[in-house]
Design a protein around this motif. Structure first.
Motif, PDB file in Angstrom:
ATOM      1  N   ALA A  34       0.821  -1.173   0.075  1.00 55.25           N
ATOM      2  CA  ALA A  34      -0.058  -0.115   0.015  1.00 55.25           C
ATOM      3  C   ALA A  34       0.848   1.373  -0.070  1.00 55.25           C
ATOM      4  O   ALA A  34       0.381   2.242  -0.590  1.00 55.25           O
ATOM      5  N   ALA A  35       1.796   1.264   0.745  1.00 54.20           N
ATOM      6  CA  ALA A  35       2.896   2.396   0.794  1.00 54.20           C
ATOM      7  C   ALA A  35       3.516   2.635  -0.549  1.00 54.20           C
ATOM      8  O   ALA A  35       3.623   3.771  -0.775  1.00 54.20           O
ATOM      9  N   GLU A  36       3.944   1.579  -1.276  1.00 56.88           N
ATOM     10  CA  GLU A  36       4.545   1.523  -2.492  1.00 56.88           C
ATOM     11  C   GLU A  36       3.530   2.277  -3.533  1.00 56.88           C
ATOM     12  O   GLU A  36       3.737   3.061  -4.474  1.00 56.88           O
ATOM     13  N   ASP A  99       7.902  11.133   2.144  1.00 60.10           N
ATOM     14  CA  ASP A  99       9.204  10.445   2.747  1.00 60.10           C
ATOM     15  C   ASP A  99       8.700   9.428   3.709  1.00 60.10           C
ATOM     16  O   ASP A  99       9.246   8.449   3.574  1.00 60.10           O
ATOM     17  N   ALA A 100       7.758   9.760   4.618  1.00 59.94           N
ATOM     18  CA  ALA A 100       7.194   8.704   5.506  1.00 59.94           C
ATOM     19  C   ALA A 100       6.640   7.498   5.060  1.00 59.94           C
ATOM     20  O   ALA A 100       6.885   6.317   5.201  1.00 59.94           O
ATOM     21  N   ILE A 101       5.585   7.816   3.700  1.00 56.76           N
ATOM     22  CA  ILE A 101       5.161   6.684   2.863  1.00 56.76           C
ATOM     23  C   ILE A 101       6.036   6.060   2.416  1.00 56.76           C
ATOM     24  O   ILE A 101       6.026   4.816   2.274  1.00 56.76           O
ATOM     25  N   LYS A 102       7.301   6.529   1.457  1.00 57.13           N
ATOM     26  CA  LYS A 102       8.246   5.820   0.853  1.00 57.13           C
ATOM     27  C   LYS A 102       8.678   4.860   1.731  1.00 57.13           C
ATOM     28  O   LYS A 102       9.156   3.800   1.503  1.00 57.13           O
ATOM     29  N   GLN A 103       9.156   5.567   2.917  1.00 53.34           N
ATOM     30  CA  GLN A 103      10.005   4.752   3.731  1.00 53.34           C
ATOM     31  C   GLN A 103       9.228   3.526   4.389  1.00 53.34           C
ATOM     32  O   GLN A 103       9.641   2.276   4.627  1.00 53.34           O
ATOM     33  N   LEU A 104       8.004   3.545   4.456  1.00 55.67           N
ATOM     34  CA  LEU A 104       7.167   2.257   4.923  1.00 55.67           C
ATOM     35  C   LEU A 104       7.142   1.347   3.733  1.00 55.67           C
ATOM     36  O   LEU A 104       6.999   0.256   3.828  1.00 55.67           O
ATOM     37  N   GLY A 105       7.246   1.843   2.503  1.00 54.38           N
ATOM     38  CA  GLY A 105       7.192   1.030   1.305  1.00 54.38           C
ATOM     39  C   GLY A 105       8.512   0.257   1.088  1.00 54.38           C
ATOM     40  O   GLY A 105       8.817  -0.479   0.023  1.00 54.38           O
ATOM     41  N   THR A 106       9.692   0.634   1.633  1.00 60.11           N
ATOM     42  CA  THR A 106      10.943   0.280   1.417  1.00 60.11           C
ATOM     43  C   THR A 106      11.206  -1.012   2.350  1.00 60.11           C
ATOM     44  O   THR A 106      10.782  -1.054   3.408  1.00 60.11           O
TER      45      THR A 106
END
Length: 129
Positions: A34-36, A99-106
């Motif tokens: 979902a984050a990705e 950035d917070a969303i991208k980090q969760l998707g990493t």
């Protein structure tokens, strides 16, 4: 002969159905997936929100031209312009959290590659009297 003027209408319908499909996938996705998805949707350069904002902005310019010609009421142009500005504003608000969303998707890194974590320490404050 095929009516080529209907292609953009069919394209809009197809894009709307793709967005619905993406919404369904987002609803069923794991947190990382979902984050990705959200990171791609909210990307300020190529994301879906940016493209929809651009599309509504183009629609606003169309409505402006038609309102100046007397073909549309000015309220339509004003509403389209307001929608374009609001979408842009929402995009800016969401960009603060990209950035917070991208980090969760990493994918998580292994413990050996993580930088050392800061250790909390008690702070002593002395006052002179």
């Amino acid at each position: 002969m095929t009516d080529l003027s209907s292609y953009p209408v069919r394209l809009a319908e197809y894009i709307a159905s793709l967005i619905k499909t993406l919404d369904d996938h987002l609803d069923q996705a794991t947190p990382r997936q979902a984050a990705e998805i959200l990171a791609k949707v909210l990307d300020t350069q190529e994301g879906v929100l940016t493209r929809v904002t651009d599309l509504v902005g183009t629609g606003s310019r169309f409505a402006q031209n038609q309102a100046h010609r007397g073909m549309l009421p000015p309220e339509v142009w004003l509403a389209m312009g307001r929608a374009s500005h609001e979408l842009h504003s929402v995009g800016l608000d969401l960009d603060e959290h990209a950035d917070a969303i991208k980090q969760l998707g990493t994918p998580p890194t292994t413990a050996s590659t993580l930088p050392p974590q800061p250790v909390a320490s008690a702070m002593v404050v002395r006052r002179s009297r």
